[in-house]
Motif scaffolding. Structure first.
Motif, PDB file in Angstrom:
ATOM      1  N   UNK A 173      78.062  33.242  50.873  1.00 17.92           N
ATOM      2  CA  UNK A 173      78.114  33.570  49.451  1.00 17.92           C
ATOM      3  C   UNK A 173      77.398  34.873  49.154  1.00 17.92           C
ATOM      4  N   UNK A 184      72.634  35.035  29.713  1.00 12.95           N
ATOM      5  CA  UNK A 184      73.353  34.701  30.944  1.00 12.95           C
ATOM      6  C   UNK A 184      72.398  34.224  32.033  1.00 12.95           C
ATOM      7  N   UNK A 239      70.122  27.054  33.838  1.00 14.61           N
ATOM      8  CA  UNK A 239      70.478  25.702  33.419  1.00 14.61           C
ATOM      9  C   UNK A 239      71.609  25.128  34.251  1.00 14.61           C
ATOM     10  N   UNK A 240      72.357  26.002  34.933  1.00 15.88           N
ATOM     11  CA  UNK A 240      73.374  25.494  35.852  1.00 15.88           C
ATOM     12  C   UNK A 240      72.783  25.269  37.223  1.00 15.88           C
ATOM     13  N   UNK A 241      71.454  25.271  37.286  1.00 12.07           N
ATOM     14  CA  UNK A 241      70.747  25.018  38.536  1.00 12.07           C
ATOM     15  C   UNK A 241      71.033  26.082  39.583  1.00 12.07           C
ATOM     16  N   UNK A 271      65.515  22.083  40.143  1.00 10.76           N
ATOM     17  CA  UNK A 271      66.892  22.577  40.192  1.00 10.76           C
ATOM     18  C   UNK A 271      67.873  21.442  40.458  1.00 10.76           C
ATOM     19  N   UNK A 310      68.411  19.848  37.183  1.00 10.97           N
ATOM     20  CA  UNK A 310      69.194  20.651  36.238  1.00 10.97           C
ATOM     21  C   UNK A 310      70.686  20.496  36.472  1.00 10.97           C
ATOM     22  N   UNK A 311      71.069  20.050  37.689  1.00  8.99           N
ATOM     23  CA  UNK A 311      72.491  19.810  37.915  1.00  8.99           C
ATOM     24  C   UNK A 311      72.972  18.656  37.042  1.00  8.99           C
ATOM     25  N   UNK A 329      73.288  20.120  31.202  1.00 10.25           N
ATOM     26  CA  UNK A 329      73.870  21.434  30.998  1.00 10.25           C
ATOM     27  C   UNK A 329      73.643  21.834  29.555  1.00 10.25           C
ATOM     28  N   UNK A 368      79.439  34.666  31.849  1.00  9.89           N
ATOM     29  CA  UNK A 368      79.106  35.825  32.690  1.00  9.89           C
ATOM     30  C   UNK A 368      80.131  36.915  32.429  1.00  9.89           C
ATOM     31  N   UNK A 408      82.876  38.212  34.996  1.00  5.71           N
ATOM     32  CA  UNK A 408      83.840  37.287  35.601  1.00  5.71           C
ATOM     33  C   UNK A 408      84.868  36.876  34.555  1.00  5.71           C
ATOM     34  N   UNK A 425      86.811  32.195  36.584  1.00  2.00           N
ATOM     35  CA  UNK A 425      85.685  32.323  37.518  1.00  2.00           C
ATOM     36  C   UNK A 425      84.397  31.768  36.916  1.00  2.00           C
ATOM     37  N   UNK A 436      82.355  28.803  38.585  1.00  2.00           N
ATOM     38  CA  UNK A 436      81.055  29.221  39.130  1.00  2.00           C
ATOM     39  C   UNK A 436      80.140  28.060  39.531  1.00  2.00           C
ATOM     40  N   UNK A 437      79.882  27.070  38.628  1.00  2.00           N
ATOM     41  CA  UNK A 437      78.994  25.971  39.054  1.00  2.00           C
ATOM     42  C   UNK A 437      79.559  25.189  40.225  1.00  2.00           C
ATOM     43  N   UNK A 443      81.514  26.355  42.632  1.00  2.00           N
ATOM     44  CA  UNK A 443      81.372  27.118  43.870  1.00  2.00           C
ATOM     45  C   UNK A 443      79.932  27.161  44.341  1.00  2.00           C
ATOM     46  N   UNK A 444      78.999  27.128  43.381  1.00  2.00           N
ATOM     47  CA  UNK A 444      77.597  27.185  43.781  1.00  2.00           C
ATOM     48  C   UNK A 444      77.097  25.848  44.328  1.00  2.00           C
ATOM     49  N   UNK A 445      77.604  24.756  43.770  1.00  2.00           N
ATOM     50  CA  UNK A 445      76.982  23.475  44.100  1.00  2.00           C
ATOM     51  C   UNK A 445      77.845  22.523  44.905  1.00  2.00           C
ATOM     52  N   UNK A 462      82.795  25.213  30.945  1.00  2.00           N
ATOM     53  CA  UNK A 462      81.912  25.484  32.068  1.00  2.00           C
ATOM     54  C   UNK A 462      80.764  24.476  32.113  1.00  2.00           C
TER      55      UNK A 462
END
Lengths: 165, 257, 265
Positions: free
Chosen positions: B38, B127, B133-135, C80, C83-84, C87, C96, C99, C103, C107-108, C110-112, C156
């Motif tokens: 990533x 942002x 907040x989205x961890x 963290x 926090x998942x 929201x 963002x 994006x 996207x 985003x969340x 793809x990150x998690x 999102x």
């Protein structure tokens, strides 16, 4: 494929950096890749090496044949010994040759000039090989000494005299 | 009088707090183990914004500085009949000092201010908060790739600056003023050394990249999230990085040369 | 209200920001699976309570528990993880800007998650469809209107299937139709997905339609609480003034501490 254009440009950027580094090293700094097998080392004693530095050029008739690879002091006699790395392709240098420290220009950097001596096997001369000493040496001509000699006409010990030691 | 001392104390305390906070930000962003798959596209993107987009200004300034050095150097050296040293003069001046320092100053103005403004904008529009907040840790997602990109880009920009500067000097000295090509290059080759000049130049460039990027990112991350706060932070970035570069240059020069 | 029914409980929180006391001994409880509205005049720190729950801010004293865990005593990595499960929909949307809408929503994920691309695509499209934004998937946030970007941000914030959704002033600056759409969306997300929702707002009329429980904050404390019916029938004059939007009442419209008008002149 979104990053494609960016990736190409960044790739070019990194490449430019590498190319610039190579050009700077080769063209500007004159880096030559020498491996150890390509040189042999001979030694020369001088009474005064002036401001001769490591990696100073060694020349015959102005042609670079090697570099100063080490400068040390012989502990007993307190005379400087200069190690000279000479490229293997110049292996036909008589041991009767003379090494002298000279200055390029009036205030330029100092280098070692080797004046080739005659070669005659019957006279017992050999070619210089690794570990040999050059006997005939001429020390650095020091500008201040020359000037004071000229001005005071004194017999201050100069490079010319020290050679005879 | 006591008021004055109190004010001084508060000021010092505030500065120390700010230094501490920036150090924490720095360590969090550097020592976060990144997910390479990533992180790599992010890094590439940031090198594009920080490095590639600064090329033009670096190349143009490098060329002009080299040309000016060639012109001034030639005219001064002529008085001493020493125009043969032009190559030495130009190359040493550029590689040892002007290359890393001027490119760092340009970098602070071009990329540093843009970084501060961008991070400040992300903060003002929530942002960064949203990311938190989205961890997703914004230090790792936003700050770290920019920091590394700065660290990688700066030495490359410096190298390009040096190279084009030296060719700029050649353009004036050799092509216009008629100095011999061989003398220009050989004087340079005799006096520039890879270990004594080029490597210290790169060390300087990396250090400047480090300090400028850090200052820019911290100012952006720590700014007040308003338009006024962002513009103040941007100014602070340019001022602080310029001073830091010049001060650090002195220390590095004293240490290395 | 039993404690186990609470997803979030705020206990005796004191909080001050820049020498200004915002909360004095604030306690409140957010029931699980319900819509809780937090009302109050501007400047009483309604948004701050959301940031405290999300642990972006730390209270001076007092505790906030999320699902029985004291969230401010957690280490960074554990925080963290928590926090998942929550929201936040920010006032500005906070999409963002570099994006596209797609996207942003992806985003969340793809990150998690380690979901394959196709599955992410499907999940994102389903969420966008739920907020009526599927057609706008390839637009950038700068090309969206205020209502659209808030809907995209909503997609999102629900994409990771959180337990708690916090809405920060979702109706500010929206036209009546958009307001209606957002009210319906918030109610739908709560009813159909069973998510706990906290809505911070000062749009009294809209929120009273959908909220299950209402807190009114003023002067750093809870001024009144109860179901919407209890609130509207409250006899407390200050609650009444706020709900009905009276110009005249105990809550002064001038900033406190200002000098006597006549003296100023």
């Amino acid at each position: 494929m979104k990053y494609l254009k960016t990736e190409i440009l960044v790739g070019c950027f990194m490449l430019m950096g590498i190319v610039a580094a190579v050009i700077l090293a080769l063209q500007v700094a004159g880096l030559v890749f020498n491996s150890k097998t390509e040189t042999y080392t001979v030694y020369a004693k001088f009474s005064d090496i002036g401001s001769l530095r490591l990696r100073a050029p060694v020349r015959i008739g102005g042609v670079n044949i090697g570099r100063v690879s080490g400068i040390s002091l012989e502990p007993e006699t307190m005379t400087p010994i200069v190690a000279i790395g000479i490229s293997k392709e110049f292996d036909k240098i008589s041991n009767e040759s003379k090494a002298s420290i000279q200055t390029s220009g009036l205030i330029g950097e100092q280098y070692i000039a080797i004046t080739p001596g005659f070669y005659d096997e019957e006279m017992g001369t050999t070619y210089l090989k690794d570990g040999d000493y050059i006997v005939d040496t001429g020390s650095a001509v020091i500008l201040e000494d020359l000037i004071s000699k000229f001005v005071f006409n004194s017999s201050v010990k100069t490079g010319e005299e020290s050679k005879k030691d | 009088m006591t008021d004055f001392i109190g004010m001084l104390g508060r000021y010092a305390l505030r500065k120390i707090t700010s230094l501490g906070r920036s150090t924490i930000i720095f360590f969090n962003s550097i020592f976060g183990v990144p997910n390479l798959k990533k992180a790599f596209p992010l890094l590439v993107n940031q090198i594009y914004f920080i490095g590639v987009q600064s090329i033009i200004i670096i190349l143009v300034s490098g060329l002009f500085i080299g040309m000016v050095l060639g012109l001034q150097g030639f005219n001064i050296l002529k008085n001493f009949m020493a125009t043969g040293s032009l190559g030495t003069l130009v190359s040493l001046a550029i590689i040892r000092e002007l290359g890393p320092v001027v490119s760092a100053l340009l970098y602070a103005g071009r990329a540093g201010s843009a970084l501060t403004a961008e991070i400040g904008q992300l903060k003002a529009s929530e942002q960064l908060s949203a990311m938190e907040m989205m961890a997703v840790d914004p230090l790792k997602r936003v700050i770290a790739p920019r920091f590394w990109a700065g660290l990688i880009s700066m030495p490359i920009l410096s190298l390009l600056f040096c190279l084009i500067g030296i060719y700029g000097g050649k353009l004036v000295g050799v092509d216009w003023l008629g100095l011999d090509d061989g003398i220009y290059w050989s004087g340079m080759q005799a006096s520039v050394d890879v270990w004594d000049d080029l490597i210290p130049m790169l060390i300087k460039a990396v250090s400047f990249g480090f300090i400028c990027t850090w200052i820019a990112l911290f100012n952006g991350y720590d700014c007040r999230p308003t338009s006024e706060g962002i513009s103040r932070a941007t100014t602070a970035t340019v001022v602080q990085s310029s001073l830091a570069v010049l001060g650090m240059d002195f220390i590095l020069t004293a240490l290395m040369f | 209200m039993k404690n186990s029914d609470c997803l979030v409980s705020v206990k005796n929180v004191f909080f001050s920001y820049a020498n200004k006391k915002i909360y004095r001994n604030l306690s409140m409880e957010i029931p699980r699976g319900k819509i809780t509205a937090i009302l109050g005049p501007s400047g009483t720190g309604k948004t701050t309570i959301l940031r405290l729950i999300g642990a972006q801010l730390t209270p001076d004293s007092g505790e906030i528990e999320f699902d029985g865990v004291k969230i401010h005593s957690l280490r960074r990595s554990a925080l963290y993880e928590f926090r998942k499960r929550m929201s936040m929909l920010f006032q500005s949307g906070a999409l963002f800007s570099d994006m596209t809408v797609f996207e942003n929503v992806a985003f969340p994920l793809e990150e998690h998650t380690k979901l394959p691309e196709e599955l992410i695509f499907d999940v994102v499209m389903m969420n966008l469809e739920a907020v009526g934004m599927r057609q706008a998937a390839n637009l950038y946030p700068s090309e969206l209107s205020g209502g659209m970007s808030r809907r995209a941000a909503l997609a999102r914030s629900i994409v990771l299937d959180p337990e708690l959704i916090m809405y920060d002033e979702p109706f500010v600056g929206q036209d009546p139709i958009t307001k209606g759409v957002l009210v319906k969306l918030i109610a739908d997300i709560n009813k159909s997905l069973g998510k706990t929702s906290v809505v911070v707002t000062h749009d009294v009329k809209e929120i009273l339609e959908i909220a299950d429980y209402v807190y009114i904050l003023a002067d750093g404390n809870v001024l009144g609480q109860g179901t919407p019916l209890e609130i509207t029938q409250s006899s407390n004059p200050r609650v009444k003034q706020f709900i009905e939007g009276d110009f005249d009442g105990p809550y002064a419209y001038t900033i406190k501490g200002s000098q006597n008008y006549i003296e100023d002149l």
